[in-house]
Write an enzyme that holds these catalytic residues in place. Structure first.
Site, PDB file in Angstrom:
ATOM      1  N   SER A  40       0.868  -1.185   0.000  1.00 28.02           N
ATOM      2  CA  SER A  40       0.000   0.000   0.000  1.00 28.02           C
ATOM      3  C   SER A  40       0.901   1.230   0.000  1.00 28.02           C
ATOM      4  O   SER A  40       0.897   2.033   0.918  1.00 28.02           O
ATOM      5  CB  SER A  40      -0.933  -0.003   1.206  1.00 28.02           C
ATOM      6  N   HIS A 144      -3.299  -5.787   2.154  1.00 20.94           N
ATOM      7  CA  HIS A 144      -2.412  -6.838   2.669  1.00 20.94           C
ATOM      8  C   HIS A 144      -3.049  -8.223   2.672  1.00 20.94           C
ATOM      9  O   HIS A 144      -2.415  -9.203   3.017  1.00 20.94           O
ATOM     10  CB  HIS A 144      -1.925  -6.491   4.075  1.00 20.94           C
ATOM     11  N   GLN A 152      -6.821  -1.589   7.145  1.00 19.76           N
ATOM     12  CA  GLN A 152      -5.649  -2.416   6.812  1.00 19.76           C
ATOM     13  C   GLN A 152      -5.043  -3.133   8.019  1.00 19.76           C
ATOM     14  O   GLN A 152      -4.623  -4.284   7.908  1.00 19.76           O
ATOM     15  CB  GLN A 152      -4.588  -1.538   6.141  1.00 19.76           C
ATOM     16  N   GLU A 153      -4.967  -2.425   9.168  1.00 21.65           N
ATOM     17  CA  GLU A 153      -4.284  -3.030  10.316  1.00 21.65           C
ATOM     18  C   GLU A 153      -4.975  -2.681  11.629  1.00 21.65           C
ATOM     19  O   GLU A 153      -5.297  -1.520  11.859  1.00 21.65           O
ATOM     20  CB  GLU A 153      -2.825  -2.528  10.404  1.00 21.65           C
ATOM     21  N   GLU A 194       1.657  -9.389   6.613  1.00 25.23           N
ATOM     22  CA  GLU A 194       2.493  -9.120   7.794  1.00 25.23           C
ATOM     23  C   GLU A 194       2.252 -10.127   8.912  1.00 25.23           C
ATOM     24  O   GLU A 194       2.709  -9.929  10.038  1.00 25.23           O
ATOM     25  CB  GLU A 194       2.236  -7.696   8.302  1.00 25.23           C
ATOM     26  N   ASP A 230      -4.141   1.103  11.507  1.00 25.12           N
ATOM     27  CA  ASP A 230      -3.689   1.761  10.293  1.00 25.12           C
ATOM     28  C   ASP A 230      -4.842   1.630   9.296  1.00 25.12           C
ATOM     29  O   ASP A 230      -5.072   0.544   8.756  1.00 25.12           O
ATOM     30  CB  ASP A 230      -2.403   1.129   9.732  1.00 25.12           C
ATOM     31  N   GLU A 273      -3.440   5.580  12.287  1.00 24.35           N
ATOM     32  CA  GLU A 273      -2.556   5.938  11.173  1.00 24.35           C
ATOM     33  C   GLU A 273      -3.372   6.102   9.894  1.00 24.35           C
ATOM     34  O   GLU A 273      -4.314   5.339   9.648  1.00 24.35           O
ATOM     35  CB  GLU A 273      -1.523   4.806  11.014  1.00 24.35           C
ATOM     36  N   ASP A 300       1.378   8.340   7.425  1.00 23.55           N
ATOM     37  CA  ASP A 300       2.297   7.432   6.710  1.00 23.55           C
ATOM     38  C   ASP A 300       2.330   7.857   5.245  1.00 23.55           C
ATOM     39  O   ASP A 300       3.237   8.564   4.812  1.00 23.55           O
ATOM     40  CB  ASP A 300       1.815   5.987   6.894  1.00 23.55           C
ATOM     41  N   LYS A 325       9.735   5.339   7.454  1.00 23.31           N
ATOM     42  CA  LYS A 325      10.166   4.161   6.717  1.00 23.31           C
ATOM     43  C   LYS A 325      11.340   4.578   5.841  1.00 23.31           C
ATOM     44  O   LYS A 325      11.147   5.309   4.860  1.00 23.31           O
ATOM     45  CB  LYS A 325       9.031   3.665   5.819  1.00 23.31           C
ATOM     46  N   HIS A 353       8.456  -0.953   9.656  1.00 24.69           N
ATOM     47  CA  HIS A 353       8.730  -1.942   8.617  1.00 24.69           C
ATOM     48  C   HIS A 353       7.848  -1.652   7.393  1.00 24.69           C
ATOM     49  O   HIS A 353       7.061  -0.711   7.376  1.00 24.69           O
ATOM     50  CB  HIS A 353       8.435  -3.351   9.144  1.00 24.69           C
ATOM     51  N   ARG A 354       7.956  -2.514   6.371  1.00 23.65           N
ATOM     52  CA  ARG A 354       7.035  -2.539   5.233  1.00 23.65           C
ATOM     53  C   ARG A 354       6.325  -3.889   5.232  1.00 23.65           C
ATOM     54  O   ARG A 354       6.749  -4.832   5.895  1.00 23.65           O
ATOM     55  CB  ARG A 354       7.776  -2.357   3.898  1.00 23.65           C
ATOM     56  N   SER A 355       5.277  -3.988   4.423  1.00 19.97           N
ATOM     57  CA  SER A 355       4.588  -5.284   4.372  1.00 19.97           C
ATOM     58  C   SER A 355       5.475  -6.365   3.743  1.00 19.97           C
ATOM     59  O   SER A 355       5.400  -7.528   4.117  1.00 19.97           O
ATOM     60  CB  SER A 355       3.266  -5.156   3.625  1.00 19.97           C
ATOM     61  N   LYS A 376       6.805   0.052  14.620  1.00 19.49           N
ATOM     62  CA  LYS A 376       5.757  -0.818  14.063  1.00 19.49           C
ATOM     63  C   LYS A 376       6.449  -1.863  13.214  1.00 19.49           C
ATOM     64  O   LYS A 376       6.974  -1.555  12.148  1.00 19.49           O
ATOM     65  CB  LYS A 376       4.784   0.028  13.224  1.00 19.49           C
TER      66      LYS A 376
HETATM   67  P1  PGA Z   1       2.999  -1.165   3.147  1.00 17.94           P
HETATM   68  O1  PGA Z   1       2.044  -1.109   4.415  1.00 17.94           O
HETATM   69  O2  PGA Z   1       4.361  -1.524   3.605  1.00 17.94           O
HETATM   70  O3  PGA Z   1       2.345  -2.193   2.296  1.00 17.94           O
HETATM   71  O4  PGA Z   1       2.948   0.213   2.535  1.00 17.94           O
HETATM   72  C1  PGA Z   1       2.458  -0.712   5.673  1.00 17.94           C
HETATM   73  C2  PGA Z   1       1.736   0.524   6.088  1.00 17.94           C
HETATM   74  O5  PGA Z   1       0.844   1.025   5.367  1.00 17.94           O
HETATM   75  O6  PGA Z   1       2.054   1.049   7.165  1.00 17.94           O
HETATM   76 ZN    ZN Z   2       0.451   2.728   6.849  1.00 19.97          ZN
END
Ligand code: PGA
Ligand code: ZN
Length: 401
Positions: A40, A144, A152-153, A194, A230, A273, A300, A325, A353-355, A376
Site C-alpha cells: 500500500s 495486505h 488495513q491493520e 504481515e 492503520d 494511522e 504514513d 520508513k 517496517h514494510r509489508s 511498528k
Molecule cells: P505497506 O504497508 O508496507 O504495504 O505500505 C504498511 C503501512 O501502510 O504502514
Molecule cells: Zn500505513
C-alpha cells in the site's frame, strides 16, 4: 573508506525479489542490508525500481562514486553521494531500493569498523535511554489480504509494558488470543502479508475482537494494553466519488472524520494511522483538532518520511505523529532528518517496517538510536520477529552496559 560494494537480488517475505547490498571497507569492515517493499505504497514515496534495473543503475551511477572515495563513518556523505549519483529527487534513477540498501549497509559497515552495535553507532554517546513500544499488527486486510477487513491493520499497543520484551510477548499473546476468539466464533482465517489474521469479517467485528483480546491479555500480564489502527485511508479513498469505500458502506470525508473520532472515543484507541487520504492535510488537521489530545494521529502515506511534506503538515496542524520508513525516502540520513523535524515539533515518530520485509534488523537499531517512542514491525512471523527479537537483545545489552 569503502573498498567494495556488492549488490544482489534476494527474496523478501512475499517471495518477491529485492535488493541486498554488501559494503566492505578498506579496514575490513563489513555491512549487509536489504530493501523492504510496500504493497500500500504512498503516491509520494521515493521510487522503487525493478530490482535488476535498480542494481544495474546503481552499479553504473552510484558504486563508482562510493568505492575508494567515501568513508562509511560519514553517513551523511554516503547518503549525499547516493543522492548526487541518482540526480533526481525521488531516486527514480538508481531506485530507492538500491539507495536504502547501500545506505543501511554502509551504516552497518561503519559500526563494524568501530566495534559498536549499530544502535550505538547511529545514536552516539548521548543516545537517550527510551525504548520504543512495539505496535503489533494482529488483524488486517486492505491491500495486505484479499477478502478481509477494510481497515488495513488492527494493532495491539502495550502501553503499560515494563520492558520491550514484555511488550513483544504481549503483542504475540494478543495475536494468539485473537486466533482463539476467531476459532470460538467458527471464523476461518489465514494470514495477511504481515502475519496478522485476515478473516472475512466486517470491521465492527474486528473492533470487538481486539477489545476482547487486549483486555484478556492485559488481565493475564497485569499491564495496560490498548489498540490502534492503520486505516490506510489512501487505499480506501475513491477519488472520483470522493468517498471512503468499506465492505458494506461508503463514507464521505466528513463522515470518515466523525467515524474515526467516534472509534477513538468508544475504544480508547491509542493510535490511528492514515485515517484519511494522502492528499487530505485539512482532514488530518480537523481530526487532530478533535482527538489529537487523546490519541496519536499518524501520517504514513501523508508524509512518506519526507521533511517537506512533514513541514506542510506541521504548518496545518495535520496529525501529531509520523511513520518513518527509510525506504520511503531512500536513505538513513533522510529518515533521521524526518525524525528530528518531528521531535522538534512535538510529533511522535514511529519507526516502521514494510509489508514486504527481509531478515534485516536495521529499523530496530534505528528506533533505539533515535529514541523513537514507537516501532511498528508486526507481531509474529520470521521477518517480523527478526526485528522484535533484535529489540529484546538490544534491551538486554543496554541494561548490562
Ligand atoms: P505497506 O504497508 O508496507 O504495504 O505500505 C504498511 C503501512 O501502510 O504502514
Ligand atoms: Zn500505513
Amino acid at each position: 573508506l569503502v573498498s567494495e560494494i556488492r549488490l544482489r537480488q534476494v527474496l523478501d517475505s512475499r517471495g518477491n525479489r529485492t535488493v541486498e547490498a554488501d559494503v566492505v571497507t578498506e579496514s575490513g569492515g563489513f555491512g549487509r542490508a536489504a530493501a523492504p517493499s510496500g504493497a500500500s505504497t504512498g503516491e509520494y514515496e521515493a521510487i522503487e525500481l525493478d530490482p535488476s534495473e535498480a542494481i544495474a543503475s546503481a552499479r553504473e551511477h552510484a558504486v563508482p562514486r562510493l568505492e575508494g572515495k567515501v568513508f562509511v563513518g560519514d553517513q551523511r556523505d554516503v547518503d549525499r553521494t547516493l543522492r548526487a549519483a541518482d540526480g533526481t529527487d525521488d531516486f527514480s534513477e538508481i531506485g530507492a531500493n538500491s539507495a536504502v540498501a547501500i545506505s543501511m549497509a554502509a551504516s552497518k559497515a561503519a559500526a563494524d569498523v568501530t566495534g559498536a552495535p549499530l544502535y550505538q553507532h547511529l545514536g552516539g554517546a548521548f543516545r537517550g535511554e527510551e525504548f520504543p513500544t512495539p505496535l503489533g499488527n494482529v488483524i488486517g486486510g486492505g491491500e495486505h489480504a484479499a477478502d478481509a477487513t477494510a481497515i488495513q491493520e488492527f494493532l495491539a499497543v502495550p502501553v503499560g509494558a515494563p520492558s520491550v520484551q514484555d511488550a513483544v510477548f504481549a503483542n504475540a499473546a494478543v495475536h494468539q488470543e485473537v486466533h482463539d476468539l476467531l476459532a470460538e466464533r467458527d471464523i476461518a482465517a489465514g494470514k495477511g502479508d504481515e502475519g496478522a489474521w485476515a478473516p472475512s469479517i466486517e470491521d465492527d467485528e474486528a473492533f470487538e475482537l481486539m477489545a476482547e483480546a487486549t483486555d484478556a491479555v492485559a488481565d493475564e500480564v497485569g499491564f495496560d494494553i490498548k489498540f490502534g489502527l492503520d486505516v490506510a485511508g489512501a487505499e480506501m479513498y475513491d477519488e472520483d466519488d470522493e468517498e471512503y469505500v468499506y465492505r458494506e458502506t461508503t463514507r464521505s470525508t466528513d463522515e470518515q472524520i466523525e467515524y474515526i473520532a467516534d472509534l477513538v472515543e468508544e475504544y480508547e484507541l491509542a493510535y490511528v494511522e492514515d485515517p484519511l487520504d494522502e492528499d487530505d492535510y485539512s482532514g488530518f488537521a480537523e481530526l487532530t483538532e478533535k482527538v489529537g489530545d487523546r490519541t496519536l494521529v499518524c501520517g504514513d502515506d501523508l508524509f512518506v518520511t519526507n521533511v517537506e511534506r512533514l513541514a506542510t503538515g506541521i504548518e496545518q496542524g495535520a496529525g501529531n505523529s509520523i511513520l518513518v520508513k527509510p525506504n520511503q525516502i531512500g536513505t538513513l540520513s533522510d529518515a533521521v532528518d524526518a525524525v528530528e523535524l518531528a521531535v522538534e515539533n512535538g510529533y511522535e515518530p514511529v519507526i516502521s517496517h514494510r509489508s514486504g520485509e527481509t531478515e534485516d534488523t536495521t529499523i530496530a537499531h534505528l528506533a533505539v538510536a533515535t529514541g523513537a517512542p514507537y516501532i511498528k514491525t508486526g507481531a509474529v512471523g520470521g521477518e517480523r520477529t527478526a526485528k522484535l527479537n533484535e529489540l529484546i537483545r538490544i534491551e538486554q545489552n543496554v541494561s548490562r552496559l
